[in-house]
Write a protein that holds these residues in place. Structure first.
Motif, PDB file in Angstrom:
ATOM      1  N   GLU A   1       0.847  -1.194   0.000  1.00 31.67           N
ATOM      2  CA  GLU A   1       0.000   0.000   0.000  1.00 31.67           C
ATOM      3  C   GLU A   1       0.884   1.246   0.000  1.00 31.67           C
ATOM      4  O   GLU A   1       1.835   1.324   0.780  1.00 31.67           O
ATOM      5  N   PHE A   2       0.563   2.205  -0.867  1.00 27.09           N
ATOM      6  CA  PHE A   2       1.382   3.406  -0.994  1.00 27.09           C
ATOM      7  C   PHE A   2       0.520   4.667  -0.867  1.00 27.09           C
ATOM      8  O   PHE A   2      -0.384   4.882  -1.681  1.00 27.09           O
ATOM      9  N   PRO A   3       0.784   5.501   0.138  1.00 26.68           N
ATOM     10  CA  PRO A   3       0.106   6.805   0.211  1.00 26.68           C
ATOM     11  C   PRO A   3       0.548   7.691  -0.955  1.00 26.68           C
ATOM     12  O   PRO A   3       1.727   7.708  -1.319  1.00 26.68           O
TER      13      PRO A   3
ATOM     14  N   SER B   1      -4.507   6.769  -0.986  1.00 30.07           N
ATOM     15  CA  SER B   1      -3.550   5.665  -1.061  1.00 30.07           C
ATOM     16  C   SER B   1      -3.944   4.743  -2.205  1.00 30.07           C
ATOM     17  O   SER B   1      -5.078   4.785  -2.710  1.00 30.07           O
ATOM     18  N   VAL B   2      -3.005   3.911  -2.610  1.00 31.86           N
ATOM     19  CA  VAL B   2      -3.282   2.960  -3.686  1.00 31.86           C
ATOM     20  C   VAL B   2      -2.562   1.645  -3.379  1.00 31.86           C
ATOM     21  O   VAL B   2      -1.496   1.641  -2.739  1.00 31.86           O
TER      22      VAL B   2
ATOM     23  N   LYS C   1      -9.906  12.091 -10.613  1.00 30.65           N
ATOM     24  CA  LYS C   1     -10.845  11.007 -10.345  1.00 30.65           C
ATOM     25  C   LYS C   1     -10.697   9.955 -11.434  1.00 30.65           C
ATOM     26  O   LYS C   1     -10.631  10.292 -12.628  1.00 30.65           O
ATOM     27  N   LEU C   2     -10.666   8.692 -11.037  1.00 30.66           N
ATOM     28  CA  LEU C   2     -10.374   7.605 -11.969  1.00 30.66           C
ATOM     29  C   LEU C   2     -11.519   6.598 -12.030  1.00 30.66           C
ATOM     30  O   LEU C   2     -12.167   6.324 -11.024  1.00 30.66           O
TER      31      LEU C   2
ATOM     32  N   GLN D   1      -3.242   9.824  -9.847  1.00 29.23           N
ATOM     33  CA  GLN D   1      -3.843  10.583  -8.743  1.00 29.23           C
ATOM     34  C   GLN D   1      -2.814  11.059  -7.724  1.00 29.23           C
ATOM     35  O   GLN D   1      -3.163  11.803  -6.794  1.00 29.23           O
ATOM     36  N   ALA D   2      -1.559  10.672  -7.860  1.00 30.28           N
ATOM     37  CA  ALA D   2      -0.512  11.132  -6.946  1.00 30.28           C
ATOM     38  C   ALA D   2      -0.228  12.616  -7.171  1.00 30.28           C
ATOM     39  O   ALA D   2      -0.319  13.119  -8.301  1.00 30.28           O
TER      40      ALA D   2
END
Length: 563
Positions: A315-317, A373-374, A436-437, A470-471
């Motif tokens: 998980e990556f913020p 996060s993703v 937004k995705l 989105q980053a």
């Protein structure tokens, strides 16, 4: 004194020029074999970036230094040439370490004498209107009028590319980028911005907050320069409280965080005399060297563990928000602020009374939490057309593979649903935000030579934070992919009216969707053009690549035929 710097020769009132700085370092390396001056790449000004290496064992090869389990400390100066304390302090520090034979045993020191070479030639004594000396100095923008401390992801300048070549060749554990502040008046000569602790890998953050930062504060207190965190005031004056600085990857220390390097941005106070600012910078750099030498083994071990952790991190913020409900109380040495009539306008203006110093506790808000996060994919797949993206990934030590043959692959594609764009240019770009995705599972055709980036590397943070649109500082937000936001085909309405009618007759599901949209949207129901567009965009005639982000996500670990 032998090898006096131009700063010292001027009575500590002037900063050196680029030519005199490089000439000085060339003379230094002729005298001392434990130093070496290298050049890397080019800058927009047409000159290469220089890198001074100070190595007690006379080993000047980065891989050999790492193999010997020595730490690498990288000091960057003059990113803003009007803030030149580090330029002059580093020249004296290098000389003193060499002449006194006091180079550290387990630390190799790398110094970029002047990063924004371009801006250093644009010299005056007026561009920083609030600053107390030196007599003359360079300009913040480079030859392209870029602020290089906003360029570490988009890499519009040759300077940034050369810096990244240096950084990724030497892979320092500790990075220091010297600056001068703007803002409030207070008693401190030196303030400090460490890498934001909550963004930094937890292993590194624990050492940063519990050991490294306290040791820097202790050392500077002993040297006569007590420090305070960078004064980023909530209100008009520091008494209202200060907040931590959240450095996104466009900034130097935000960029180094992506590579698990602990970064610092020391900021001397603009209103203190130049000699004090240089002296404080000199003593802080010396303190870094002392602490890194003392903790060389643990710093190296922490970096190794952090790299291993990031390679398997899931998980990556991608965005961060300040927690406004949590704060610490810290002592602060300030000057009493007040208001008095302006001599220009007659309206009340702010001023600080240096005859009224005080020490009070103020609130510091410095807890940041992930806002977006993703979860990482197995890999990203990038069509070979996007060569600029590939070049930057390679420059940043990202391992990249290529498809050997044409093949269809089931991936997750992002469609850009919505985003905001600045109304004015920022650093040469109309920056996107609030992306937004709409993720969609698709089987897409890829071709021999297309690139595959597996997300199992110590560079994972760089990979994810540039490729996830989105980053905050993604390549998408910096306009690398704006061509996908344009439609390349459309229709003539008078022709497509008949086609659309036929589509609705043959597709009851599409007709039901249209009827539902008309029933719930009165504006839509009154617009024939909008209804025709709706049918078009929900038909096979609508181009599938419109708004489709070209970097796809591989979510299953299928075997690919790779070169």
């Amino acid at each position: 004194m032998a090898q006096q710097t131009p700063y010292e020769q001027s009575g500590k009132k002037e900063t050196t020029t680029y030519d005199r700085a490089i000439s000085y370092y060339k003379s230094l390396v002729k005298l001392y074999p434990k130093s070496k001056l290298l050049t890397y790449g080019s800058t927009d000004f047409g000159k290469p970036l220089h890198l001074l290496i100070l190595s007690r064992d006379q080993v000047f090869e980065p891989s050999a230094i790492r193999k010997a389990n020595k730490r690498i400390l990288l000091i960057n100066n003059g990113i803003h040439p009007g803030e030149p304390e580090g330029v002059d302090a580093s020249m004296m520090l290098a000389r003193d370490l060499l002449s006194a034979n006091k180079l550290p045993k387990d630390v190799v020191i790398c110094i970029i004498p002047m990063y924004n070479i371009d801006g250093s030639f644009n010299r005056s004594g007026t561009s920083r209107a609030n600053q107390n000396g030196p007599v003359a100095y360079g300009f913040r923008g480079n030859s392209k009028n870029l602020d290089l401390n906003r360029d570490f992801i988009k890499t519009d300048s040759k300077n940034a590319a050369a810096f990244q070549l240096i950084f990724n060749t030497w892979q320092p554990e500790i990075f220091v980028d010297t600056h001068t502040s703007n803002g409030a008046d207070y008693q401190y000569v030196m303030t400090l911005i460490p890498t934001q602790k909550d963004k930094l890998n937890g292993i590194l953050s624990a050492y940063l907050t519990k050991t490294l930062v306290p040791e820097l504060y202790k050392g500077m207190e002993q040297k006569g320069y007590p420090m305070i965190p960078y004064v980023n005031s909530i209100g008009q004056t520091p008494e209202t409280g200060i907040t931590g600085f959240i450095e996104s990857p466009r900034y130097s220390t935000g960029y180094t965080t992506l590579h698990n390097t602990i970064g610092f941005m020391p900021e001397t106070h603009m209103l203190k005399s130049y000699d004090l600012r240089v002296d404080a910078t000199y003593k802080l750099l010396q303190t870094y060297i002392d602490v890194v030498q003392r903790d060389a083994k643990i710093i190296g071990e922490n970096k190794r563990k952090a790299d291993e952790f990031v390679a398997v991190q899931k998980e990556f913020p991608l965005e961060w928000a300040l927690n406004k409900n949590e704060s610490d109380s810290i002592p602060f040495k300030g000057f009493q602020a007040g208001k008095k009539p302006s001599e220009i306008s007659g309206v009340d203006r702010l001023y600080y009374d240096r005859n009224k110093p005080f020490t009070n506790n103020i609130k510091e808000y410095n807890k940041f939490e992930p806002a977006v996060s993703v979860r990482k994919p197995i890999a990203y797949i990038i069509p070979k057309a996007w060569d600029r993206v590939i070049a930057l990934l390679k420059l940043n030590n990202v391992k990249i593979e290529q498809l050997k043959t044409d093949t269809k692959i089931t991936v997750e594609s992002y469609y850009i649903g919505d985003f905001k764009t600045g109304t004015r240019p920022y650093e040469g770009h109309y920056l996107h935000s609030a992306v937004k995705l709409n993720p969609v599972a698709q089987t897409l055709q890829y071709y021999a030579g297309d690139f595959v980036v597996y997300v199992n590397q110590f560079t994972n943070r760089y990979i994810v934070e540039t490729l996830e649109p989105q980053a905050t500082d993604s390549f998408f937000n910096w306009n690398f992919f704006d061509s996908i936001l344009d439609m390349k085909e459309h229709y003539s309405a008078y022709v497509f009216e008949d086609t659309a009618a036929e589509l609705l007759k043959n597709n009851p599901k599409l007709k039901a969707q249209l009827d539902e949209k008309k029933a719930t949207d009165t504006v839509f129901a009154k617009s024939g053009a909008a209804q025709l567009e709706f049918v078009y965009k929900n038909s096979d005639y609508y181009e599938k690549t419109h708004n489709r982000y070209p970097v796809s996500r591989l979510l299953t670990n299928v075997k690919l035929d790779l070169k």
